[in-house]
Write an enzyme that holds these catalytic residues in place. Structure first.
Site, PDB file in Angstrom:
ATOM      1  N   ARG A 164       0.855  -1.187   0.000  1.00 52.66           N
ATOM      2  CA  ARG A 164       0.000   0.000   0.000  1.00 52.66           C
ATOM      3  C   ARG A 164       0.889   1.234   0.000  1.00 52.66           C
ATOM      4  O   ARG A 164       1.649   1.471   0.943  1.00 52.66           O
ATOM      5  CB  ARG A 164      -0.932   0.014   1.214  1.00 52.66           C
ATOM      6  CG  ARG A 164      -1.794   1.279   1.254  1.00 52.66           C
ATOM      7  CD  ARG A 164      -3.037   1.152   2.103  1.00 52.66           C
ATOM      8  NE  ARG A 164      -2.791   1.176   3.526  1.00 52.66           N
ATOM      9  CZ  ARG A 164      -3.750   1.212   4.450  1.00 52.66           C
ATOM     10  NH1 ARG A 164      -5.025   1.221   4.088  1.00 52.66           N
ATOM     11  NH2 ARG A 164      -3.452   1.223   5.733  1.00 52.66           N
ATOM     12  N   ASP A 444      -4.605   2.801  14.076  1.00 54.13           N
ATOM     13  CA  ASP A 444      -3.691   3.334  13.063  1.00 54.13           C
ATOM     14  C   ASP A 444      -4.178   4.721  12.668  1.00 54.13           C
ATOM     15  O   ASP A 444      -5.081   5.262  13.326  1.00 54.13           O
ATOM     16  CB  ASP A 444      -3.561   2.368  11.876  1.00 54.13           C
ATOM     17  CG  ASP A 444      -4.792   2.372  10.985  1.00 54.13           C
ATOM     18  OD1 ASP A 444      -5.826   2.937  11.395  1.00 54.13           O
ATOM     19  OD2 ASP A 444      -4.718   1.823   9.882  1.00 54.13           O
TER      20      ASP A 444
HETATM   21  C1  LIG Z   1      -7.595   0.811   9.131  1.00 57.54           C
HETATM   22  C2  LIG Z   1      -6.385   0.308   8.423  1.00 57.54           C
HETATM   23  O1  LIG Z   1      -5.755   1.029   7.710  1.00 57.54           O
HETATM   24  S1  LIG Z   1      -5.891  -1.293   8.726  1.00 57.54           S
HETATM   25  C3  LIG Z   1      -4.273  -1.438   8.066  1.00 57.54           C
HETATM   26  C4  LIG Z   1      -3.249  -0.863   8.925  1.00 57.54           C
HETATM   27  N1  LIG Z   1      -3.148  -1.535  10.211  1.00 57.54           N
HETATM   28  C5  LIG Z   1      -2.428  -2.665  10.335  1.00 57.54           C
HETATM   29  O2  LIG Z   1      -1.828  -3.095   9.377  1.00 57.54           O
HETATM   30  C6  LIG Z   1      -2.402  -3.383  11.664  1.00 57.54           C
HETATM   31  C7  LIG Z   1      -1.090  -4.090  11.868  1.00 57.54           C
HETATM   32  N2  LIG Z   1      -1.013  -4.672  13.199  1.00 57.54           N
HETATM   33  C8  LIG Z   1      -0.089  -4.307  14.093  1.00 57.54           C
HETATM   34  O3  LIG Z   1       0.716  -3.433  13.851  1.00 57.54           O
HETATM   35  C9  LIG Z   1      -0.068  -5.022  15.409  1.00 57.54           C
HETATM   36  O4  LIG Z   1      -0.769  -6.215  15.331  1.00 57.54           O
HETATM   37  C10 LIG Z   1      -0.690  -4.207  16.555  1.00 57.54           C
HETATM   38  C11 LIG Z   1       0.053  -2.900  16.722  1.00 57.54           C
HETATM   39  C12 LIG Z   1      -2.150  -3.912  16.300  1.00 57.54           C
HETATM   40  C13 LIG Z   1      -0.590  -5.035  17.847  1.00 57.54           C
HETATM   41  O5  LIG Z   1       0.771  -5.184  18.087  1.00 57.54           O
HETATM   42  P1  LIG Z   1       1.313  -6.002  19.341  1.00 57.54           P
HETATM   43  O6  LIG Z   1       0.429  -5.837  20.520  1.00 57.54           O
HETATM   44  O7  LIG Z   1       2.747  -5.616  19.485  1.00 57.54           O
HETATM   45  O8  LIG Z   1       1.238  -7.477  18.852  1.00 57.54           O
HETATM   46  P2  LIG Z   1       1.682  -8.741  19.669  1.00 57.54           P
HETATM   47  O9  LIG Z   1       2.600  -8.395  20.779  1.00 57.54           O
HETATM   48  O10 LIG Z   1       0.471  -9.517  20.038  1.00 57.54           O
HETATM   49  O11 LIG Z   1       2.498  -9.533  18.557  1.00 57.54           O
HETATM   50  C14 LIG Z   1       2.763 -10.911  18.677  1.00 57.54           C
HETATM   51  C15 LIG Z   1       3.556 -11.338  17.486  1.00 57.54           C
HETATM   52  O12 LIG Z   1       2.783 -11.144  16.313  1.00 57.54           O
HETATM   53  C16 LIG Z   1       3.500 -10.321  15.402  1.00 57.54           C
HETATM   54  N3  LIG Z   1       2.529  -9.456  14.738  1.00 57.54           N
HETATM   55  C17 LIG Z   1       1.555  -8.688  15.299  1.00 57.54           C
HETATM   56  N4  LIG Z   1       0.841  -8.080  14.330  1.00 57.54           N
HETATM   57  C18 LIG Z   1       1.387  -8.470  13.164  1.00 57.54           C
HETATM   58  C19 LIG Z   1       1.068  -8.168  11.813  1.00 57.54           C
HETATM   59  N5  LIG Z   1       0.053  -7.354  11.504  1.00 57.54           N
HETATM   60  N6  LIG Z   1       1.825  -8.727  10.863  1.00 57.54           N
HETATM   61  C20 LIG Z   1       2.840  -9.551  11.183  1.00 57.54           C
HETATM   62  N7  LIG Z   1       3.179  -9.873  12.430  1.00 57.54           N
HETATM   63  C21 LIG Z   1       2.454  -9.329  13.417  1.00 57.54           C
HETATM   64  C22 LIG Z   1       4.474  -9.541  16.239  1.00 57.54           C
HETATM   65  O13 LIG Z   1       5.557  -9.116  15.440  1.00 57.54           O
HETATM   66  C23 LIG Z   1       4.853 -10.554  17.285  1.00 57.54           C
HETATM   67  O14 LIG Z   1       5.787 -11.450  16.701  1.00 57.54           O
HETATM   68  P3  LIG Z   1       6.824 -12.334  17.583  1.00 57.54           P
HETATM   69  O15 LIG Z   1       5.993 -13.166  18.502  1.00 57.54           O
HETATM   70  O16 LIG Z   1       7.547 -13.132  16.568  1.00 57.54           O
HETATM   71  O17 LIG Z   1       7.685 -11.352  18.317  1.00 57.54           O
HETATM   72  O1  LIG Z   2      -7.635   1.321   5.337  1.00 59.17           O
HETATM   73  C1  LIG Z   2      -8.527   0.775   5.890  1.00 59.17           C
HETATM   74  C2  LIG Z   2      -9.537   1.414   6.676  1.00 59.17           C
HETATM   75  O2  LIG Z   2     -10.389   0.704   7.232  1.00 59.17           O
HETATM   76  O3  LIG Z   2      -9.490   2.648   6.779  1.00 59.17           O
END
Ligand SMILES: CC(=O)SCCNC(=O)CCNC(=O)[C@H](O)C(C)(C)COP(=O)(O)OP(=O)(O)OC[C@H]1O[C@@H](n2cnc3c(N)ncnc32)[C@H](O)[C@@H]1OP(=O)(O)O
Ligand SMILES: O=CC(=O)O
Length: 537
Positions: A164, A444
């Site tokens: 993205r 986010d």
């Molecule tokens: C409305 C929109 O625009 S949606 C699109 C944008 N938003 C996103 O992409 C959300 C992405 N998600 C994240 O950044 C995270 O999941 C968060 C910030 C929401 C939560 O983070 P945390 O609380 O730190 O997650 P948590 O501690 O449970 O992570 C556990 C494991 O999963 C991994 N993990 C968590 N989320 C993700 C993810 N989205 N992708 C890959 N790995 C992930 C962590 O790296 C961690 O790995 P490890 O065990 O190997 O160290």
């Molecule tokens: O990018 C996704 C959204 O829900 O906003």
């Protein structure tokens, strides 16, 4: 720093490592795209302002009379590539190295690597992100976690990669071309496609993109033209770039057919970006005091306007032969509390069941722990790769359906949560972290935008909370002060500094006489001005 290319200047340091992606050839490619399209980008951004003036004067959007022919005609988008036929679960996340590996290994069909709402566009985040993606595409990406000692590498059959890029409104301030910042969209798209298009095609996949925050089909046309020029310059087949457009503005929802039509040789369907959509609704009608939204927690996908938009996206995509992707539930696993965790997973399940039953061809999750939850739902309701053949000819969605304001209450808890989320998110963003868990939800830029937009809306239209109090700038100010006091106890001094910056920004955003378009724009300026992130490595 001037470069060897005339008219091109870098305003951030280029380490030897970063120079492996921002090569002179890659920069030259970005500059060609910038010079070809920045003028039109600026015109389209100016057109957004003109449209906003009309909306402020009371105009309401409707399906465009001048494009009725496109909506009424029978035409199809070019066939989808083989690896995009089954997208039942997509995981999203920032371009952090470990997270890229975890996401690609998560069991999801697709990983969307996000330079937009979950990434603060610091120079380091961007260039590290491109290095990480280059290595991911070539399957050489590895990571050693110095904290845990754990090693990471890719599994044999990782998810399909999408990227993205930032939206048209964002600048990339670290590169100036002819004295102007490069478009963030062009930088993100250009650098990724330059390094990876041929490699991806050789691996029987392709350069796949998510396109955010479009407000009209003319903005889709600009993307399409950028794709055509990139394909020509890179000498790859026309139509090999594919893009899924996020329908996440209230204006774009009236132009879904037209957006698919503009991108018909490059389209990989549409996605319901629900959080930005809610934000956009509040923003576009910020001037109308009759369109007050209730607490953020009450604006769910079950409300009439949200369900209508999601169903219209399904109908439109399926008629044109492409996927209609669902969106992101903000619930994430709660490690510390098994009962609360089960409740969160149940919420995700309900959301995914609604999407799959309505006809979506796949959905988004925020966390690897949610992949099996969403997969189980889609596997049960959609055993076939997609449900594009589910046509909805009898579904009629009108402008009134799309514009129906959700009912509900405005509460003290909702107000406090909006303040806490806005501050907590901005505080992290200013430190270079674009996505955080807050109060057990994924936050986010899009979700945080809703919070600060509601505060602005409630203050400026003198909304009343259900306890009878009026929401005033002084009340919000007081809650910000209270949140700051709590934060000072909870967090260390360095982070508290960032919190104070966040509070300053929140106050400015909430008190601004005119609604500020995007919180990331002043936040970016603040980060640049204080050089929080332009640290020489
Ligand atoms: C409305 C929109 O625009 S949606 C699109 C944008 N938003 C996103 O992409 C959300 C992405 N998600 C994240 O950044 C995270 O999941 C968060 C910030 C929401 C939560 O983070 P945390 O609380 O730190 O997650 P948590 O501690 O449970 O992570 C556990 C494991 O999963 C991994 N993990 C968590 N989320 C993700 C993810 N989205 N992708 C890959 N790995 C992930 C962590 O790296 C961690 O790995 P490890 O065990 O190997 O160290
Ligand atoms: O990018 C996704 C959204 O829900 O906003």
């Amino acid at each position: 720093m001037t470069t060897s290319a005339p008219g091109v200047e870098l305003t951030a340091p280029l380490s030897d490592r970063y120079a492996t992606v921002l090569t002179p050839e890659a920069l030259d490619f970005i500059v060609k795209l910038q010079r070809a399209f920045n003028g039109r980008r600026k015109e389209l951004l100016a057109a957004r302002v003109t449209r906003q003036t009309r909306l402020d004067a009371g105009e309401k959007p409707d399906f465009l009379p001048e494009t009725a022919e496109i909506r009424n005609a029978e035409w199809q988008v070019s066939p989808l590539p083989q690896d995009l036929l089954d997208r039942r679960v997509e995981i999203t996340g920032p371009v952090d190295r470990k997270m890229i590996i975890n996401a690609l290994n998560s069991g999801a069909k697709v990983f969307m690597a996000d330079f937009e709402d979950s990434t603060t566009p610091t120079w380091d985040n961007l260039l590290d992100g491109h290095i990480n993606l280059r290595d991911a595409v070539r399957r050489t990406i590895t990571f050693e976690d110095s904290k845990t000692g754990k090693s990471y590498k890719l599994i044999d059959n990782p998810a399909v990669l999408f990227v993205r890029a930032r939206g048209w409104h964002l600048d990339e301030a670290h590169i100036l071309v002819d004295g102007e910042p490069v478009s963030g969209s062009i930088f993100d798209f250009g650098l990724y496609v330059f390094h990876n298009a041929k490699e991806l095609l050789a691996r029987h996949t392709g350069p796949y993109f998510y396109l955010p925050k479009l407000e009209s089909h003319l903005e889709a046309r600009l993307w399409n033209d950028a794709f055509v020029l990139a394909e020509t310059l890179l000498d790859i087949p026309q139509g090999s770039i594919k893009a899924t457009v996020l329908i996440e503005t209230i204006l774009a929802t009236f132009e879904m057919d037209e957006i698919l039509y503009e991108l018909r040789d490059h389209s990989a369907g549409l996605n319901c970006g629900r959080w930005d959509y809610i934000f956009s609704f509040i923003k576009k009608f910020a001037g109308d005091k009759t369109l007050l939204f209730p607490d953020r927690g009450q604006v769910t996908m079950a409300t009439h306007f949200m369900r209508s938009y999601s169903k219209l996206a399904i109908k439109t995509c399926h008629r044109r032969g492409v996927s209609a992707m669902g969106g992101m539930s903000a619930f994430i696993p709660i490690k510390s509390d098994p009962i609360a965790n089960e409740r969160a997973l149940a919420q995700v399940r309900i959301d995914k069941e609604r999407e799959a039953t309505d006809g979506h061809d796949g959905t988004w999750v925020a966390h690897p722990g949610l992949v099996p939850v969403a997969l189980a739902v889609f596997d049960r309701i959609m055993p076939q790769p997609n449900q594009i053949d589910k046509q909805l000819p009898d579904l009629k969605i009108t402008a009134a359906d799309l514009l129906k304001v959700p009912e509900g209450t405005l509460t003290d808890a909702g107000l406090r949560l909006n303040v806490a989320v806005g501050l907590g998110y901005l505080e992290a963003w200013l430190r270079g972290i674009g996505c955080v868990p807050l109060f057990n939800l994924m936050e986010d830029a899009a979700t945080a935008e809703i919070s600060r937009a509601q505060l602005w809306q409630w203050v400026h239209h003198h909304a009343h909370l259900e306890d009878g109090r009026r929401v005033t700038a002084e009340l919000v100010d007081q809650v910000i002060t209270e949140e700051l006091a709590l934060a000072e106890i909870r967090i260390d001094a360095a982070r508290f500094e960032s919190y104070k910056h966040a509070a300053f920004l929140m106050r400015e955003l909430v008190k601004a006489p005119h609604f500020q378009d995007f919180l990331t724009v002043p936040a970016y300026a603040r980060v640049l001005a204080s050089e929080i992130f332009i640290s020489i490595r």
